[in-house]
Motif scaffolding. Structure first.
Motif, PDB file in Angstrom:
ATOM      1  N   ARG A 195      33.164  73.461  88.305  1.00 27.42           N
ATOM      2  CA  ARG A 195      33.057  72.238  89.246  1.00 27.42           C
ATOM      3  C   ARG A 195      34.406  71.640  89.454  1.00 27.42           C
ATOM      4  NH1 ARG A 195      28.294  68.875  86.673  1.00 27.42           N
ATOM      5  NH2 ARG A 195      28.300  67.757  88.552  1.00 27.42           N
ATOM      6  N   LEU A 196      35.279  71.344  88.739  1.00 25.61           N
ATOM      7  CA  LEU A 196      36.743  71.237  88.860  1.00 25.61           C
ATOM      8  C   LEU A 196      37.452  72.440  88.643  1.00 25.61           C
ATOM      9  CD1 LEU A 196      37.123  67.427  87.109  1.00 25.61           C
ATOM     10  CD2 LEU A 196      37.373  68.041  89.680  1.00 25.61           C
ATOM     11  N   ARG A 197      38.419  72.771  89.294  1.00 27.99           N
ATOM     12  CA  ARG A 197      38.976  74.146  89.237  1.00 27.99           C
ATOM     13  C   ARG A 197      40.477  73.915  88.877  1.00 27.99           C
ATOM     14  NH1 ARG A 197      35.353  73.534  92.468  1.00 27.99           N
ATOM     15  NH2 ARG A 197      36.832  73.179  94.373  1.00 27.99           N
ATOM     16  N   LEU A 198      40.948  74.618  88.090  1.00 39.22           N
ATOM     17  CA  LEU A 198      42.463  74.548  87.677  1.00 39.22           C
ATOM     18  C   LEU A 198      43.062  75.893  88.147  1.00 39.22           C
ATOM     19  CD1 LEU A 198      42.607  73.511  83.866  1.00 39.22           C
ATOM     20  CD2 LEU A 198      43.376  72.144  86.001  1.00 39.22           C
ATOM     21  N   GLY A 199      44.193  75.611  88.936  1.00 42.91           N
ATOM     22  CA  GLY A 199      45.047  77.013  89.567  1.00 42.91           C
ATOM     23  C   GLY A 199      46.555  76.739  88.913  1.00 42.91           C
ATOM     24  N   GLY A 200      47.174  77.923  89.203  1.00 43.43           N
ATOM     25  CA  GLY A 200      48.653  77.693  88.961  1.00 43.43           C
ATOM     26  C   GLY A 200      48.872  78.128  87.434  1.00 43.43           C
ATOM     27  N   ASP A 201      49.894  77.256  86.870  1.00 43.67           N
ATOM     28  CA  ASP A 201      50.116  77.504  85.598  1.00 43.67           C
ATOM     29  C   ASP A 201      49.212  77.035  84.301  1.00 43.67           C
ATOM     30  OD1 ASP A 201      51.564  76.876  82.898  1.00 43.67           O
ATOM     31  OD2 ASP A 201      53.538  76.852  83.572  1.00 43.67           O
ATOM     32  N   THR A 202      48.416  77.957  83.818  1.00 46.87           N
ATOM     33  CA  THR A 202      47.469  77.536  82.806  1.00 46.87           C
ATOM     34  C   THR A 202      47.822  76.383  81.724  1.00 46.87           C
ATOM     35  OG1 THR A 202      47.709  79.594  81.706  1.00 46.87           O
ATOM     36  CG2 THR A 202      46.140  79.566  83.374  1.00 46.87           C
ATOM     37  N   GLU A 203      49.026  76.737  81.330  1.00 43.45           N
ATOM     38  CA  GLU A 203      49.346  75.973  80.082  1.00 43.45           C
ATOM     39  C   GLU A 203      49.474  74.430  80.800  1.00 43.45           C
ATOM     40  OE1 GLU A 203      53.140  75.683  76.771  1.00 43.45           O
ATOM     41  OE2 GLU A 203      53.035  77.318  78.225  1.00 43.45           O
ATOM     42  N   LEU A 204      50.326  74.199  81.740  1.00 45.85           N
ATOM     43  CA  LEU A 204      50.106  72.963  82.350  1.00 45.85           C
ATOM     44  C   LEU A 204      48.676  72.370  82.569  1.00 45.85           C
ATOM     45  CD1 LEU A 204      52.891  73.045  85.280  1.00 45.85           C
ATOM     46  CD2 LEU A 204      53.117  71.813  83.056  1.00 45.85           C
ATOM     47  N   GLY A 205      48.003  73.122  82.979  1.00 44.29           N
ATOM     48  CA  GLY A 205      46.468  72.751  83.254  1.00 44.29           C
ATOM     49  C   GLY A 205      46.051  72.327  82.038  1.00 44.29           C
ATOM     50  N   LEU A 206      46.218  73.087  81.017  1.00 47.43           N
ATOM     51  CA  LEU A 206      45.553  72.563  79.620  1.00 47.43           C
ATOM     52  C   LEU A 206      46.326  71.290  79.045  1.00 47.43           C
ATOM     53  CD1 LEU A 206      43.689  73.486  77.325  1.00 47.43           C
ATOM     54  CD2 LEU A 206      45.482  74.978  76.249  1.00 47.43           C
ATOM     55  N   TYR A 207      47.398  71.242  79.147  1.00 47.79           N
ATOM     56  CA  TYR A 207      48.155  69.977  78.844  1.00 47.79           C
ATOM     57  C   TYR A 207      47.398  68.755  79.724  1.00 47.79           C
ATOM     58  CZ  TYR A 207      52.138  71.968  76.139  1.00 47.79           C
ATOM     59  OH  TYR A 207      52.673  72.573  75.287  1.00 47.79           O
ATOM     60  N   ALA A 208      47.355  69.115  81.089  1.00 41.96           N
ATOM     61  CA  ALA A 208      46.686  67.945  81.867  1.00 41.96           C
ATOM     62  C   ALA A 208      45.262  67.547  81.335  1.00 41.96           C
ATOM     63  CB  ALA A 208      46.625  67.998  83.177  1.00 41.96           C
ATOM     64  N   LYS A 209      44.577  68.621  81.080  1.00 42.98           N
ATOM     65  CA  LYS A 209      43.289  68.392  80.680  1.00 42.98           C
ATOM     66  C   LYS A 209      42.948  67.802  79.493  1.00 42.98           C
ATOM     67  CE  LYS A 209      40.662  70.928  78.281  1.00 42.98           C
ATOM     68  NZ  LYS A 209      40.084  69.983  77.361  1.00 42.98           N
ATOM     69  N   ASN A 210      43.918  67.983  78.095  1.00 36.81           N
ATOM     70  CA  ASN A 210      43.804  67.516  77.085  1.00 36.81           C
ATOM     71  C   ASN A 210      44.224  65.962  77.255  1.00 36.81           C
ATOM     72  OD1 ASN A 210      42.847  69.871  75.846  1.00 36.81           O
ATOM     73  ND2 ASN A 210      44.882  70.485  75.092  1.00 36.81           N
ATOM     74  N   LEU A 211      45.279  65.696  78.209  1.00 37.02           N
ATOM     75  CA  LEU A 211      45.637  64.320  78.096  1.00 37.02           C
ATOM     76  C   LEU A 211      44.616  63.513  78.706  1.00 37.02           C
ATOM     77  CD1 LEU A 211      47.989  62.356  77.947  1.00 37.02           C
ATOM     78  CD2 LEU A 211      48.491  62.700  80.420  1.00 37.02           C
ATOM     79  N   LEU A 212      43.609  64.021  79.621  1.00 35.77           N
ATOM     80  CA  LEU A 212      42.781  62.980  80.205  1.00 35.77           C
ATOM     81  C   LEU A 212      41.640  62.998  79.404  1.00 35.77           C
ATOM     82  CD1 LEU A 212      42.432  64.850  83.779  1.00 35.77           C
ATOM     83  CD2 LEU A 212      43.512  62.507  83.425  1.00 35.77           C
ATOM     84  N   ASP A 213      41.452  63.985  78.718  1.00 36.96           N
ATOM     85  CA  ASP A 213      40.556  64.061  77.743  1.00 36.96           C
ATOM     86  C   ASP A 213      40.466  62.775  76.401  1.00 36.96           C
ATOM     87  OD1 ASP A 213      37.852  64.644  76.675  1.00 36.96           O
ATOM     88  OD2 ASP A 213      38.626  66.375  75.519  1.00 36.96           O
ATOM     89  N   SER A 214      41.941  62.613  76.217  1.00 35.82           N
ATOM     90  CA  SER A 214      42.283  61.954  75.027  1.00 35.82           C
ATOM     91  C   SER A 214      42.424  60.353  75.385  1.00 35.82           C
ATOM     92  CB  SER A 214      43.725  62.523  74.458  1.00 35.82           C
ATOM     93  OG  SER A 214      44.773  62.177  75.308  1.00 35.82           O
ATOM     94  N   ILE A 215      42.615  60.020  76.659  1.00 39.52           N
ATOM     95  CA  ILE A 215      42.702  58.632  76.957  1.00 39.52           C
ATOM     96  C   ILE A 215      41.326  57.956  77.261  1.00 39.52           C
ATOM     97  CG2 ILE A 215      43.861  57.282  78.705  1.00 39.52           C
ATOM     98  CD1 ILE A 215      45.631  59.508  79.275  1.00 39.52           C
ATOM     99  N   GLU A 216      41.422  57.025  76.699  1.00 40.12           N
ATOM    100  CA  GLU A 216      40.155  55.792  76.773  1.00 40.12           C
ATOM    101  C   GLU A 216      40.502  55.089  77.911  1.00 40.12           C
ATOM    102  OE1 GLU A 216      37.603  56.102  75.513  1.00 40.12           O
ATOM    103  OE2 GLU A 216      37.830  57.979  74.083  1.00 40.12           O
ATOM    104  N   LEU A 217      40.093  55.198  79.125  1.00 39.47           N
ATOM    105  CA  LEU A 217      40.387  54.504  80.222  1.00 39.47           C
ATOM    106  C   LEU A 217      39.705  53.168  80.454  1.00 39.47           C
ATOM    107  CD1 LEU A 217      40.517  57.185  83.240  1.00 39.47           C
ATOM    108  CD2 LEU A 217      42.423  55.954  82.025  1.00 39.47           C
TER     109      LEU A 217
END
Length: 164
Positions: free
Chosen positions: A116-138
């Protein structure tokens, strides 16, 4: 929320509402988003948690709204990426999915796994970004904006299901 939608029938913004978005230059949109994210992610920027984006270009495409953002990190701050720089990472989806992510109504892993959300390009960067978003309490950082995003999510889900 996932019981109301699936990958093929998620609510989308009506096309008529998205027409004005196409008139705003992409670089201006990206610069505005960078300013907002610099405030929201201030602690993470100070701690170097976004350093994985240094000199990398991340493209965020909100497809039904026809909005495209291109961001990079320079000298510890997010900013609009220069024209012509290739994308290292892309995140694509519709408004509803990004609202589900931002309001934590849907788990990021579920949104990405179900495409439903799609990542493209550098998968390692995508994983870092996803994990960062998942860890932050907004909740404490965006204040009243979270209530607006929750209302927008509810409103969009009530628009009903529109086929892609």
């Amino acid at each position: 929320m996932s019981e109301h939608t699936d990958v093929f029938h998620a609510p989308r913004l009506p096309a008529l509402l998205t027409l004005p978005f196409g008139l705003i230059p992409g670089r201006l949109n990206s610069a505005a988003l960078a300013q907002i994210l610099n405030r929201v992610f201030q602690p993470e920027l100070a701690d170097g948690e976004l350093d994985f984006l240094e000199q990398k270009v991340m493209r965020i495409s909100v497809q039904d709204a026809r909005l495209h953002y291109r961001l990079t990190l320079r000298r510890g701050r997010l900013e609009a990426a220069r024209q012509g720089a290739p994308d290292d990472l892309s995140i694509e989806g519709n408004t509803f999915e990004f609202l589900l992510l931002a309001t934590r109504r849907e788990d990021p892993d579920t949104l990405f796994f179900n495409r439903r959300l799609r990542l493209g390009g550098d998968t390692e960067l995508g994983l870092y970004a996803k994990n960062l978003l998942d860890s932050i309490e907004l909740e404490g950082r965006v204040g009243p904006l979270l209530a607006v995003m929750n209302q927008a999510t509810e409103l969009l889900s009530r628009f009903g299901v529109q086929r892609r």
